[in-house]
Design a protein around this motif. Structure first.
Motif, PDB file in Angstrom:
ATOM      1  N   SER A   1      22.574  36.332 -27.262  1.00 57.24           N
ATOM      2  CA  SER A   1      23.474  37.461 -27.517  1.00 57.24           C
ATOM      3  C   SER A   1      24.430  37.188 -28.667  1.00 57.24           C
ATOM      4  O   SER A   1      24.926  38.126 -29.313  1.00 57.24           O
ATOM      5  N   ARG A   2      24.690  35.921 -28.949  1.00 53.54           N
ATOM      6  CA  ARG A   2      25.608  35.568 -30.033  1.00 53.54           C
ATOM      7  C   ARG A   2      25.035  35.890 -31.413  1.00 53.54           C
ATOM      8  O   ARG A   2      25.760  35.853 -32.407  1.00 53.54           O
ATOM      9  N   CYS A   3      23.745  36.196 -31.479  1.00 53.34           N
ATOM     10  CA  CYS A   3      23.094  36.509 -32.757  1.00 53.34           C
ATOM     11  C   CYS A   3      23.210  37.982 -33.122  1.00 53.34           C
ATOM     12  O   CYS A   3      22.736  38.389 -34.193  1.00 53.34           O
ATOM     13  N   PHE A   4      23.819  38.794 -32.242  1.00 51.13           N
ATOM     14  CA  PHE A   4      23.829  40.239 -32.441  1.00 51.13           C
ATOM     15  C   PHE A   4      25.248  40.795 -32.322  1.00 51.13           C
ATOM     16  O   PHE A   4      26.116  40.181 -31.703  1.00 51.13           O
ATOM     17  N   ASP A   5      25.437  41.978 -32.902  1.00 48.65           N
ATOM     18  CA  ASP A   5      26.767  42.604 -32.846  1.00 48.65           C
ATOM     19  C   ASP A   5      27.101  43.072 -31.438  1.00 48.65           C
ATOM     20  O   ASP A   5      28.256  42.994 -31.011  1.00 48.65           O
ATOM     21  N   CYS A   6      26.114  43.572 -30.730  1.00 48.53           N
ATOM     22  CA  CYS A   6      26.349  43.992 -29.346  1.00 48.53           C
ATOM     23  C   CYS A   6      25.129  43.640 -28.507  1.00 48.53           C
ATOM     24  O   CYS A   6      23.998  43.572 -29.014  1.00 48.53           O
ATOM     25  N   ALA A   7      25.360  43.419 -27.206  1.00 48.06           N
ATOM     26  CA  ALA A   7      24.285  42.942 -26.337  1.00 48.06           C
ATOM     27  C   ALA A   7      24.465  43.515 -24.940  1.00 48.06           C
ATOM     28  O   ALA A   7      25.585  43.723 -24.475  1.00 48.06           O
ATOM     29  N   THR A   8      23.331  43.755 -24.271  1.00 51.52           N
ATOM     30  CA  THR A   8      23.338  44.292 -22.915  1.00 51.52           C
ATOM     31  C   THR A   8      22.508  43.392 -22.006  1.00 51.52           C
ATOM     32  O   THR A   8      21.353  43.076 -22.311  1.00 51.52           O
ATOM     33  N   TYR A   9      23.117  42.999 -20.906  1.00 51.89           N
ATOM     34  CA  TYR A   9      22.465  42.175 -19.882  1.00 51.89           C
ATOM     35  C   TYR A   9      22.061  43.096 -18.748  1.00 51.89           C
ATOM     36  O   TYR A   9      22.885  43.862 -18.218  1.00 51.89           O
ATOM     37  N   VAL A  10      20.785  43.043 -18.346  1.00 51.32           N
ATOM     38  CA  VAL A  10      20.271  43.876 -17.267  1.00 51.32           C
ATOM     39  C   VAL A  10      19.691  42.978 -16.177  1.00 51.32           C
ATOM     40  O   VAL A  10      18.921  42.059 -16.455  1.00 51.32           O
ATOM     41  N   GLU A  11      20.067  43.254 -14.939  1.00 53.66           N
ATOM     42  CA  GLU A  11      19.567  42.456 -13.804  1.00 53.66           C
ATOM     43  C   GLU A  11      19.646  43.325 -12.545  1.00 53.66           C
ATOM     44  O   GLU A  11      20.637  44.020 -12.321  1.00 53.66           O
ATOM     45  N   ARG A  12      18.590  43.293 -11.722  1.00 50.60           N
ATOM     46  CA  ARG A  12      18.577  44.120 -10.517  1.00 50.60           C
ATOM     47  C   ARG A  12      19.305  43.476  -9.352  1.00 50.60           C
ATOM     48  O   ARG A  12      19.618  44.153  -8.368  1.00 50.60           O
ATOM     49  N   ASN A  13      19.571  42.157  -9.427  1.00 48.94           N
ATOM     50  CA  ASN A  13      20.278  41.453  -8.359  1.00 48.94           C
ATOM     51  C   ASN A  13      21.781  41.609  -8.562  1.00 48.94           C
ATOM     52  O   ASN A  13      22.359  41.088  -9.519  1.00 48.94           O
ATOM     53  N   ALA A  14      22.434  42.319  -7.662  1.00 51.25           N
ATOM     54  CA  ALA A  14      23.853  42.624  -7.812  1.00 51.25           C
ATOM     55  C   ALA A  14      24.722  41.363  -7.794  1.00 51.25           C
ATOM     56  O   ALA A  14      25.732  41.289  -8.502  1.00 51.25           O
ATOM     57  N   SER A  15      24.355  40.381  -6.980  1.00 46.05           N
ATOM     58  CA  SER A  15      25.136  39.150  -6.899  1.00 46.05           C
ATOM     59  C   SER A  15      25.121  38.402  -8.230  1.00 46.05           C
ATOM     60  O   SER A  15      26.151  37.901  -8.694  1.00 46.05           O
ATOM     61  N   LEU A  16      23.930  38.324  -8.858  1.00 42.99           N
ATOM     62  CA  LEU A  16      23.851  37.667 -10.161  1.00 42.99           C
ATOM     63  C   LEU A  16      24.624  38.442 -11.216  1.00 42.99           C
ATOM     64  O   LEU A  16      25.260  37.848 -12.095  1.00 42.99           O
ATOM     65  N   CYS A  17      24.583  39.753 -11.150  1.00 40.10           N
ATOM     66  CA  CYS A  17      25.348  40.570 -12.097  1.00 40.10           C
ATOM     67  C   CYS A  17      26.847  40.261 -11.999  1.00 40.10           C
ATOM     68  O   CYS A  17      27.542  40.159 -13.015  1.00 40.10           O
ATOM     69  N   ALA A  18      27.337  40.112 -10.762  1.00 32.15           N
ATOM     70  CA  ALA A  18      28.750  39.804 -10.560  1.00 32.15           C
ATOM     71  C   ALA A  18      29.093  38.430 -11.138  1.00 32.15           C
ATOM     72  O   ALA A  18      30.145  38.262 -11.784  1.00 32.15           O
ATOM     73  N   VAL A  19      28.213  37.445 -10.926  1.00 29.36           N
ATOM     74  CA  VAL A  19      28.439  36.101 -11.449  1.00 29.36           C
ATOM     75  C   VAL A  19      28.452  36.113 -12.978  1.00 29.36           C
ATOM     76  O   VAL A  19      29.352  35.560 -13.617  1.00 29.36           O
ATOM     77  N   VAL A  20      27.451  36.760 -13.567  1.00 28.69           N
ATOM     78  CA  VAL A  20      27.349  36.790 -15.031  1.00 28.69           C
ATOM     79  C   VAL A  20      28.502  37.579 -15.630  1.00 28.69           C
ATOM     80  O   VAL A  20      29.071  37.190 -16.663  1.00 28.69           O
ATOM     81  N   GLY A  21      28.873  38.688 -14.993  1.00 34.02           N
ATOM     82  CA  GLY A  21      29.998  39.479 -15.494  1.00 34.02           C
ATOM     83  C   GLY A  21      31.291  38.682 -15.538  1.00 34.02           C
ATOM     84  O   GLY A  21      32.116  38.863 -16.446  1.00 34.02           O
ATOM     85  N   ALA A  22      31.470  37.767 -14.573  1.00 32.93           N
ATOM     86  CA  ALA A  22      32.659  36.909 -14.565  1.00 32.93           C
ATOM     87  C   ALA A  22      32.550  35.786 -15.581  1.00 32.93           C
ATOM     88  O   ALA A  22      33.556  35.374 -16.183  1.00 32.93           O
ATOM     89  N   ASN A  23      31.340  35.288 -15.802  1.00 36.74           N
ATOM     90  CA  ASN A  23      31.156  34.116 -16.665  1.00 36.74           C
ATOM     91  C   ASN A  23      31.212  34.429 -18.157  1.00 36.74           C
ATOM     92  O   ASN A  23      31.690  33.602 -18.946  1.00 36.74           O
TER      93      ASN A  23
END
Length: 411
Positions: A110-132
């Motif tokens: 994601s650091r190679c681009f101006d904007c980036a979107t992370y998609v994941e169907r597991n809500a728990s992982l989304c919460a972890v990644v959103g915090a990290n």
């Protein structure tokens, strides 16, 4: 003591021993704390820059073991950057990772681009990644908890789409065919190519990459066979619709731990397929008798099967068609694999063996296209494992069974 204080104070301790002391810390969420300690210890090995960052939240143990290492994630970052820089007149670049997981690959690419979107169907992982992500200094990203197929359908054109399809079926069994992974990239291929300038696809190292090129309808432009410390870890395919018939193959072996300058050194061998065939190398340049060095290709080269290309590129000669060992009368800088100096060569004749192995107590043994297993040969030679001597047992192009006694060179 709070849970966060407990994690910070005891993160270098054995989680199993800490679990036995749970009653001493009634205010600590012990299951969570032990998971974070175990996660940090894994990150120290696999993701050193994450382990050095305070406040990173770690997922369950299985996710930590399955995630990319920092060495391989940084390699993807370099590939993504090179391809993004090819896009002409790109005023604002973007990427979407449709299978985000724990977000290791996403955090680097994601650091190679101006904007980036992370998609994941597991809500728990989304919460972890959103915090990290903010803790890791990634401020150009958004997190979406959704199915990959649904996001792709509504997605605006992107510079890059990244996918790492799940390689286990509903029963937990491993799969290696593209069509058996989730999501099915073959079915999504038209949409993927329509919605992106290029696609980066991470697949199992067990996959037949030649078949993948066919299955993906000629859209593959690069095949990266990525190893770390001599073990093949993943296949990375880059897809584009530029109509180029040639496919470049990158055989890469990365050092899994950073050097003193924070870099991850690697060896790399690159060749092309799909163009006009070059003349095949001959095996007449060297003989076993006049050769002083033996070369063993790394795991990525072995996976690629590019033995003719290796021989041609480095001016070396295969011992036989199926040995996958090479000879030369000179040492070669940058060979993608291990180099050994040849000390002696012997047949399996008992008398010759006694003379050649006289006084030897131990050796490292490898067999290549040889009728005995390592265990069987070791028993016959009466040698313990270890030491500085490396014995390669193989069969020559004339059908002779030989042992080559060698030692590693410094290069």
């Amino acid at each position: 003591m709070t849970t966060s204080e407990f994690v910070k104070q005891f993160r270098e301790s054995d989680p199993r021993k800490l679990a036995l002391q749970a009653s001493r810390y009634p205010d600590v969420d012990m299951p969570y704390a032990l998971n974070q300690i175990q996660g940090w210890q894994t990150a120290l090995r696999k993701l050193p820059s994450w382990a050095a960052c305070d406040g990173v939240v770690y997922p369950p143990h299985l996710n930590m073991e399955q995630c990319s290492s920092e060495a391989t994630a940084r390699y993807k970052q370099q590939v993504a950057r090179r391809w993004a820089e090819r896009i002409p007149n790109a005023s604002r670049t973007s990427m979407t990772d449709l299978t985000g997981g724990f977000g290791v690959d996403f955090s680097f690419t994601s650091r190679c681009f101006d904007c980036a979107t992370y998609v994941e169907r597991n809500a728990s992982l989304c919460a972890v990644v959103g915090a990290n992500l903010p803790r890791l200094g990634i401020l150009n990203a958004q997190v979406k908890c959704a199915e990959a197929e649904a996001v792709l359908e509504q997605l605006e054109p992107q510079t890059m789409i990244f996918l790492d399809p799940a390689r286990r079926d509903e029963h937990g069994a491993k799969t290696v065919l593209i069509a058996d992974c989730t999501p099915d990239v073959c079915q999504l291929l038209p949409s993927l190519m329509q919605k992106s300038q290029f696609v980066m696809l991470k697949l199992s190292p067990m996959l037949d990459w030649h078949k993948a090129i066919v299955d993906l309808d000629g859209k593959v432009r690069e095949v990266h066979i990525v190893s770390a410390d001599g073990e093949c870890k993943e296949l990375l395919l880059v897809l584009a619709s530029d109509g180029t018939p040639e496919v470049q193959v990158f055989c890469v072996d990365i050092q899994s731990r950073p050097d003193s300058e924070g870099q991850y050194p690697r060896s790399e061998f690159v060749y092309s397929i799909g163009g006009e065939a070059e003349p095949q190398p001959t095996n007449s340049q060297f003989t076993i008798q006049n050769s002083t060095f033996l070369f063993e290709p790394n795991a990525s080269v072995m996976k690629a099967g590019c033995f003719d290309e290796i021989a041609r590129a480095y001016g070396i000669c295969a011992i036989s068609r199926n040995s996958h060992l090479f000879l030369s009368d000179r040492e070669i800088d940058g060979f993608p694999g291990r180099t050994f100096a040849i000390d002696a060569v012997t047949t399996m004749n008992k008398r010759q063996l006694r003379q050649t192995l006289s006084g030897m107590k131990q050796a490292n043994i490898a067999v290549r296209n040889f009728p005995l297993s390592v265990a069987e040969l070791r028993k016959r030679l009466k040698l313990n494992d270890g030491g500085d001597t490396y014995i390669f047992a193989t069969t020559t192009s004339d059908g002779d069974h030989i042992l080559m006694l060698t030692h590693k060179t410094k290069k």
